[in-house]
Structure formats: C-alpha cells, structure tokens
Design an enzyme around this catalytic site. Structure first.
Site, PDB file in Angstrom:
ATOM      1  CD  GLU A  61     -65.495  89.208 -31.756  1.00 29.61           C
ATOM      2  OE1 GLU A  61     -65.724  88.264 -31.002  1.00 29.61           O
ATOM      3  OE2 GLU A  61     -65.738  89.211 -32.982  1.00 29.61           O
ATOM      4  CE  LYS A  91     -55.592  88.737 -31.455  1.00 32.78           C
ATOM      5  NZ  LYS A  91     -54.805  88.021 -30.452  1.00 32.78           N
ATOM      6  CG  ASP A  94     -53.355  87.999 -23.952  1.00 36.79           C
ATOM      7  OD1 ASP A  94     -53.080  87.064 -24.725  1.00 36.79           O
ATOM      8  OD2 ASP A  94     -52.497  88.684 -23.370  1.00 36.79           O
ATOM      9  CE1 TYR A 142     -62.232  83.261 -31.303  1.00 40.88           C
ATOM     10  CE2 TYR A 142     -62.269  83.960 -29.010  1.00 40.88           C
ATOM     11  CZ  TYR A 142     -61.615  83.346 -30.070  1.00 40.88           C
ATOM     12  OH  TYR A 142     -60.371  82.823 -29.911  1.00 40.88           O
ATOM     13  CE  LYS A 186     -52.089  91.987 -30.742  1.00 41.70           C
ATOM     14  NZ  LYS A 186     -51.118  91.121 -31.359  1.00 41.70           N
ATOM     15  CB  CYS A 207     -17.417  88.953 -41.001  1.00 39.74           C
ATOM     16  SG  CYS A 207     -18.243  87.603 -40.139  1.00 39.74           S
ATOM     17  CB  CYS A 240     -15.172  84.532 -41.172  1.00 47.80           C
ATOM     18  SG  CYS A 240     -15.921  85.649 -42.358  1.00 47.80           S
ATOM     19  CB  CYS A 298     -20.104  88.327 -43.528  1.00 42.88           C
ATOM     20  SG  CYS A 298     -18.851  87.073 -43.756  1.00 42.88           S
ATOM     21  CB  CYS A 315     -18.552  83.331 -42.876  1.00 47.98           C
ATOM     22  SG  CYS A 315     -19.115  84.054 -41.332  1.00 47.98           S
TER      23      CYS A 315
HETATM   24  S1  IVH Z   1     -61.443  85.155 -34.459  1.00 50.91           S
HETATM   25  C1  IVH Z   1     -60.192  82.863 -38.298  1.00 50.91           C
HETATM   26  N1  IVH Z   1     -62.032  86.577 -32.326  1.00 50.91           N
HETATM   27  O1  IVH Z   1     -56.648  85.585 -31.550  1.00 50.91           O
HETATM   28  C2  IVH Z   1     -59.933  83.671 -37.096  1.00 50.91           C
HETATM   29  N2  IVH Z   1     -59.943  85.426 -32.351  1.00 50.91           N
HETATM   30  O2  IVH Z   1     -54.611  86.034 -33.634  1.00 50.91           O
HETATM   31  C3  IVH Z   1     -60.636  83.139 -35.898  1.00 50.91           C
HETATM   32  N3  IVH Z   1     -58.653  85.683 -30.295  1.00 50.91           N
HETATM   33  O3  IVH Z   1     -56.047  82.253 -32.342  1.00 50.91           O
HETATM   34  C4  IVH Z   1     -60.294  83.889 -34.685  1.00 50.91           C
HETATM   35  N4  IVH Z   1     -60.090  86.941 -29.219  1.00 50.91           N
HETATM   36  O4  IVH Z   1     -57.014  82.751 -30.040  1.00 50.91           O
HETATM   37  C5  IVH Z   1     -61.125  85.789 -32.916  1.00 50.91           C
HETATM   38  N5  IVH Z   1     -62.715  87.812 -30.486  1.00 50.91           N
HETATM   39  C6  IVH Z   1     -61.809  87.038 -31.079  1.00 50.91           C
HETATM   40  C7  IVH Z   1     -60.611  86.674 -30.444  1.00 50.91           C
HETATM   41  C8  IVH Z   1     -59.696  85.872 -31.127  1.00 50.91           C
HETATM   42  C9  IVH Z   1     -58.925  86.331 -29.159  1.00 50.91           C
HETATM   43  C10 IVH Z   1     -57.409  84.946 -30.561  1.00 50.91           C
HETATM   44  C11 IVH Z   1     -57.587  83.545 -31.033  1.00 50.91           C
HETATM   45  C12 IVH Z   1     -56.795  83.418 -32.312  1.00 50.91           C
HETATM   46  C13 IVH Z   1     -55.925  84.619 -32.247  1.00 50.91           C
HETATM   47  C14 IVH Z   1     -55.621  85.124 -33.642  1.00 50.91           C
END
Ligand code: IVH
Length: 718
Positions: free
Chosen positions: A127, A129, A131, A238, A326, A432, A435, A456, A462
């Site tokens: 799914e 991630k 932001d 999520y 990522k 350095c 120093c 150093c 230092c």
């Molecule tokens: S699962 C135990 N699912 O990413 C892990 N996190 O780097 C529970 N985030 O702090 C997180 N989208 O704020 C999960 N689909 C997603 C997410 C997600 C964004 C963020 C979340 C977390 C951070 C981890």
C-alpha cells in the site's frame, strides 16, 4: 543574504555588524519555525552553518556581540503545549528498502526467519506510504476518547480536540466493535488544499508553508481547534494499537474492518504473493503518484497473516514483518564552492562540500557530506570504484546531489563537461585543521588495507575531539542535560577561570561547587545566563546524578558503541561495577571475561576490542573515576517478562532445530527476557541441543549445565 560569501577575516566592522543583525534575526526565525514543528525551512546542517558563521564573526569582533545574539540566548520561543499521552503500544517506525533486490531480500528474510522455503505461499500487503503525520486514535465503548501524535514513539501529544474536527474520522463507531479500539493511520493534507491555502496565505501577505506534510502538522498543532477544523485535514487508517479483541486475523482483514467502521482506507492496497508481483505493484503506484492528490514517498509491504507477524516480531525499532520501499531520491545539479573538514568526537576528519544553494525535492541544500578521502577520489570503502575513474570531486565542479528522506545529502557524480580548467584535485589534509596534530589513516589489522577514515591523532589535546565528546556526553540519548547545548559547551570549554571551565565530563558535575566558592566569575553575571537559567542548569545537572546504566555507557563515547550496544552491555552486566571489572579482566583479549563479552549477541570482535581498549587507556579510567564520584549509574532493569522461567537466564542453542529457525528461537527467548549466547561457559544456564550437537553439548555436560531438547524447551517456556 548579506555578505554570506565573504570570509570572516575579510569582513569590515560595518559588514560584520550588519551580518550579525541578519544572523540574529534569521536564527531566531528558524528557531521559531523549528520549534513550532510546522515549517522548518532549512536543514539542521544549514542551521548549524548559520550558528557557526555567527560564532566566527563574534569571535573576531567581540565588541559587536549583540544583546539578542543567538550564541547567548538560552532556550527558544515557547511552544504550544499539549499534554503528553503514553501510547498503550509503542508506535514504531519502518525499515527502509531502496532497490528491487532489497525487496527480494526482505521477502526471503521473512521465509528464512519462519523456516520456510520461499515458495510464494506467504501473502504480503502492499500500500502507499502516505507522507503525513501518524496518529493513534483511541475509542472506548465506541466513543473517541483520545488521539495522540506519534511523538517519540512512546509518548505523543494529546491532540484529541483537533482530531475530533476532522470530518473523515468518526467520533463514534458502530455497535458491536470491541470495547477498546485504537486505530492508527496518517493525517494528511491534499495537494490541492495545500496549494489553495498557500495562495490564500500569500494573498494575505502571510508566511506560506513548505509542503503539505508540514502544513498538516501545523494545522493539527493548533491550540485553537477551530483553525484545525478550517484546514480540511484527511486520514487513512492502516494500523492499530491496543485492541480488546481482534476483529480479523490478517492485515487486509483489519483494514477492511476499519473501512466498515467508517474510516477511509487507501484504495491502492493490494494483497500479493510473488515478489515480482509486489515489485510490479510498487512500479504501478509510482506511475500513479503524480496524479494522486496526496503526497506519498514509497510503498509499505506487510506480512498479511497476523499470526506470522507475531512470530516475526520486532527488532529494536521496527517490525521484521514490514518494510517501506522508498521512491528514488530526488536529485539536482549545483556547484562545489568549498570543501571544509569537520573533526568529530572520535577524531574522524569528515570532508563537507559547501554547495551553491539548490532546491532538491522541496528542500534547500547547501552542504553535502563527502564522507572521506577515498569518496572524494571516487573509491568506495573497500577501494572499489564508485564513479568513473576521473570523476574525483573538486572545488569548482558542477555536481549531482541527491537527497533521500532524512538522509544527509550526497554528492553522487561530477559533470565532467563543466569542470573548470583551473580545477585541481582536492588535497586531503595531513594535519588536523583544529589542533594541527597529524591526521592518519590507520591500517586494518585483519585485511592490511588502509582504513577509509582519516583520524586526528591529537586525542584529548584536540579541542574538536574534546568538545565533541562533551557534546555527545550531554546529548539527548546520553545524559540529556537541558540547558547545556553545543553553544554552552563551547563557552565552558573555552573558559580559563577555574570556577567556569569544563574540560571533561566530571567538570560538569563540579561546576556548581566551584561556582559557590567563587566571587569573581559568577555564571549569573555572565551575559546570556541570568539567575533563573543558572538555577535551571544546576537543577538539570543534579537530576542526572543518578542515571540509567545504558545511558551512562553510551555517554562514555566508546568507539562503535551506539545506543543499541550500550543497552546490550547494560543488560548483560547489570551494574557498572560488574561491567568495569569485566573490562579490566579482559585487557589481554583472552580469558573468560573476554569470551563473555564476545558472547553477547550483537557484539562483534571489532566492538569488543574497542570497548576493552577504551578501558585500557589510563586517561579514560581517570575521567571515569572522577565521574563516578559524582554520578551513580543505576543497575540495569532486569528483563521484562519476570514471570517467565527464562527471564535473566543465559541460553545457548546448538545443533539443528526443527520447529523453529535459529533466528526465531533466539528472538522468542529474548522476548521472554533471556540472553542468548553463542558459546557455553560457566555463566550458561540452559543449553538447548538439537540433532547434530557437538562440542557445545560436550562442554555443557562437562560444566554441569542443564541440557534440554527442543520439545522440553518448548514445554519449559510455554
Ligand atoms: S505501518 C509498525 N503503513 O511511516 C509499523 N506506516 O516509517 C506501523 N506511514 O510512522 C506503520 N504510510 O507514519 C504504515 N501505509 C502505511 C504508512 C505508514 C505512512 C508512516 C507512519 C510511520 C512511518 C514509518
């Protein structure tokens, strides 16, 4: 920016005064942006750069130091305050994955840990991630009772009233939900709302926001919930925290429940088996990314079955059953204006490229680390080429810089067509810069190769090493002394007067006594301190006279010993006395004490050597002896699961295990509070021996250690 480029030594007094005024205002503005947590506009490195510039100018023109100088102002603008909420279950982070191969490794590690062949039988969810900001929202008997930000993962801020204004988040759940439900997910602002808001702010002549994420954070951290309400924040569910009852047994099933209960869930979530399908879905989401009305920075994969998630468990900060893949980092072209050398706590000389400011993925970048001499030449840590042979980095070069997430910006490559004819290869200093001691590259004893780091050799002489050491000592995860920041450390370190100077850590704790005996140099009379802040500082110092053992060990600044290792050591030895004695006994790098140290899981030979060597150095011993007169490290807490029969015991697994993989057996034993060692000694409590066990089993018998087979073990810990 006024006169930014002029070297300090060439500034006229008039220019210096103007620049100090500018820097005071600029640093104050960034303090506020940062501490308001909603709109940092520059990186930490750039912020430090401003402070350093300010310090350098003040040093040359002490008569120009302003009353509002950032170097003497203690603390920052007041923050909006929200009460703290301790999370019922910690809010963890995710490991990052960057390449397709990393994803394949992640999937195989799951199979390996569970002892299964990678036959595609395990399902993963994939799914976007999001932001935004993660949030934990708690319902009791179907009513929203509180909502907290992630904070440090253990405690967050109580933003209940603000969250209640978000239309997409239900205040009540339908009948039949479990008594306690904690839904976790991401609060975000759409790209279109962000743009509209910024247009409005600009039209009103107000400060605009940097990106949707910071805007969402700022919109949420409003004492007046009406402001939050006006910002149209959104939410995706999520994950979850405490649940009095589990309504489903898979990740997908849980998210489906959240949807039924009225929460928005992401429509791009899929359940997949084959790695190649997972990677294909990642690429698909990447293609859709520009058209989505919310920012995403990758794809999260999770093992779907919750029972498998439970078996996989957690590493120190992140689950083994999930990873964040990522999207590639953002890149840009800019120029190298200068190469500076920074000297760290362990004496490492780190070259830093000062760049013509350039925006990379929405953030202005002005510095990039060049790591070490070889990196500048284009060689990796093992001497392998990392760029084309003539692509060494030179002052004047046009370069490609890359920024990925929170990682420090990197210089990836040089644009050779644009190299100015006068550019010369960078000559790495042999001394350095702080120093003037020799700076050397050590030879690795095992491989015979030159180490990539230039160090150093000045050690305690230092100034950079000594002050960095002190800064590490007082830092957040070490002694965490409020009011004793980088600036103050520099001030006390430079002081010549006996009633003021701090040269080593114990001096921090004798400062108050030395002040009491002095009339001439009272801290409270020094500009920037004042009665109240001096009292606060002394209180903060006194509060740390008792300190957790792992913090104490971490604060010592032993090479290779980070927080995780410090915790391992604290847990293994329990008390400082036991630890110190063992290190004393291990000076010859042999014998029981040495073996015990090496047997701690997670401590390798390089670390073990560094630790023992640290305690062999008379100067370290002397400092610690003085420190121990002031500070008492607390015995480490004994492992959590005190009702488990193996809590605090040392276990060795040997031979082949059939019901678990070695990793899983180990993780399980550790979660029950046991230490798992690699070899059998007098300190071993149990040996779990499977078929094929050999010398370890013999040794256990010889020492009279209790031996069990796998089934007996399982019954024992059940
Ligand atoms: S699962 C135990 N699912 O990413 C892990 N996190 O780097 C529970 N985030 O702090 C997180 N989208 O704020 C999960 N689909 C997603 C997410 C997600 C964004 C963020 C979340 C977390 C951070 C981890």
């Amino acid at each position: 920016m006024p006169a930014e480029q002029t070297p300090v030594e060439n500034l006229t007094e008039e220019q210096a005064a103007a620049e100090l005024a500018y820097l005071a205002a600029e640093i104050a503005r960034n303090d506020e942006l940062y501490h308001g947590h909603d709109a940092p506009q520059i990186s930490d490195a750039d912020y430090d750069g401003l402070k350093r510039r300010n310090d350098a100018i003040e040093k040359r023109f002490p008569q120009l130091i302003r009353a509002d100088s950032p170097s003497i102002r203690v603390g920052a603008a007041p923050l909006p305050t929200f009460a703290a909420i301790t999370h019922s279950r910690p809010m963890l982070s995710l490991d990052n994955t960057f390449s397709d191969d990393d994803v394949r490794d992640f999937v195989s590690s799951v199979y390996r840990f569970l002892g299964q062949l990678p036959d595609g039988s395990i399902a993963f969810t994939a799914e976007p991630k999001i932001d935004g900001l993660s949030m934990s929202i708690r319902y009791e008997n179907g009513r929203l009772v509180n909502a907290a930000t992630r904070g440090d993962g253990t405690t967050g801020e109580n933003v209940t009233e603000n969250i209640k204004t978000i239309k997409e988040i239900p205040n009540r759940l339908p009948a039949g939900v479990p008594d306690v439900v904690e839904v976790r997910g991401e609060v975000y602002m759409t790209k279109s709302d962000f743009l509209a808001l910024n247009e409005k702010m600009a039209a009103e002549g107000k400060q605009t926001y940097v990106n949707p994420r910071n805007t969402a954070a700022g919109s949420l951290r409003q004492l007046d919930a009406k402001v939050t309400a006006s910002r149209n924040l959104k939410f995706f569910a999520y994950a979850w925290g405490e649940m009095s009852e589990m309504p489903a047994d898979t990740q997908m099933g849980m998210v489906e429940k959240f949807r039924e209960w009225g929460f928005p869930v992401n429509p791009l979530m899929k359940r997949l088996h084959a790695v190649e399908d997972i990677i294909a879905h990642y690429k698909d989401i990447g293609l859709k990314r520009p058209d989505l009305d919310y920012e995403i920075d990758g794809v999260v994969y999770k093992v779907d079955r919750l029972d498998l998630q439970a078996r996989l468990g957690f590493r120190s900060r992140s689950p083994r059953w999930a990873t964040a893949h990522k999207f590639p980092a953002e890149q840009a072209f800019t120029h190298v204006e200068r190469i500076d050398i920074q000297v760290g706590r362990t004496g490492a000389l780190t070259p830093v490229a000062r760049l013509t400011p350039v925006t990379v993925g929405g953030v202005v970048v002005t510095n990039a680390t060049l790591h070490n001499e070889d990196y500048i030449k284009g060689l990796g840590n093992s001497g392998e080429p990392i760029r084309e042979p003539d692509h060494d980095i030179r002052v004047g070069d046009t370069v490609i810089v890359q920024r990925a997430g929170d990682v420090i910006p990197q210089v990836l490559d040089v644009v050779m067509e644009k190299r100015p004819p006068e550019a010369v290869p960078y000559e790495f200093p042999k001394k350095c810069p702080v120093c003037d001691s020799h700076a050397v590259r050590e030879r690795n004893e095992k491989t015979g190769k030159l180490d990539s780091v230039t160090r150093c050799t000045g050690g305690f002489v230092c100034r950079a090493q000594a002050t960095e050491h002190l800064k590490h000592f007082v830092s957040r995860n070490a002694f965490d002394i409020e009011g004793l920041g980088s600036k103050q450390i520099d001030f006390f370190f430079e002081a010549e007067d006996d009633a003021l100077k701090i040269r080593t850590a114990p001096d921090i704790f004798t400062l108050k006594r030395r002040q009491e005996g002095s009339t001439l140099t009272k801290l409270e009379n020094i500009e920037g301190f004042g009665k109240v802040s001096v009292k606060k500082l002394f209180d903060a110092i006194d509060e740390r006279r008792e300190i957790a053992l792992h913090r104490f060990i971490y604060a010592l600044g032993i090479r290779h010993v980070g927080e995780t290792t410090a915790k391992l050591l604290a847990r293994a030895y329990g008390t400082y006395e036991a630890f110190a004695k063992a290190m004393d006994d291990a000076t010859e790098f042999s014998g029981d004490a040495w073996d015990d140290l090496n047997n701690i899981e997670g401590i390798g030979e390089v670390m073990a050597r560094a630790i023992v060597e640290f305690f062999k150095e008379p100067r370290n011993v002397e400092v610690i002896t003085r420190l121990r007169e002031e500070v008492t490290p607390q015995a480490a807490e004994q492992p959590v699961a005190s009702n488990s029969p193996i809590a605090g015991k040392t276990v060795v697994f040997t031979g082949s295990l059939e019901k678990f993989t070695r990793d899983e057996a180990k993780a399980r034993a550790e979660s029950l509070g046991a230490k798992v060692a690699g070899s059998v000694s007098k300190k071993t409590d149990y040996v779990v021996a499977g078929p094929g066990a050999g010398s370890k089993l013999d040794k256990a018998r010889e020492l009279g250690v209790q031996v069990m087979d796998e089934d007996e073990w399982l019954a024992f810990i059940a």
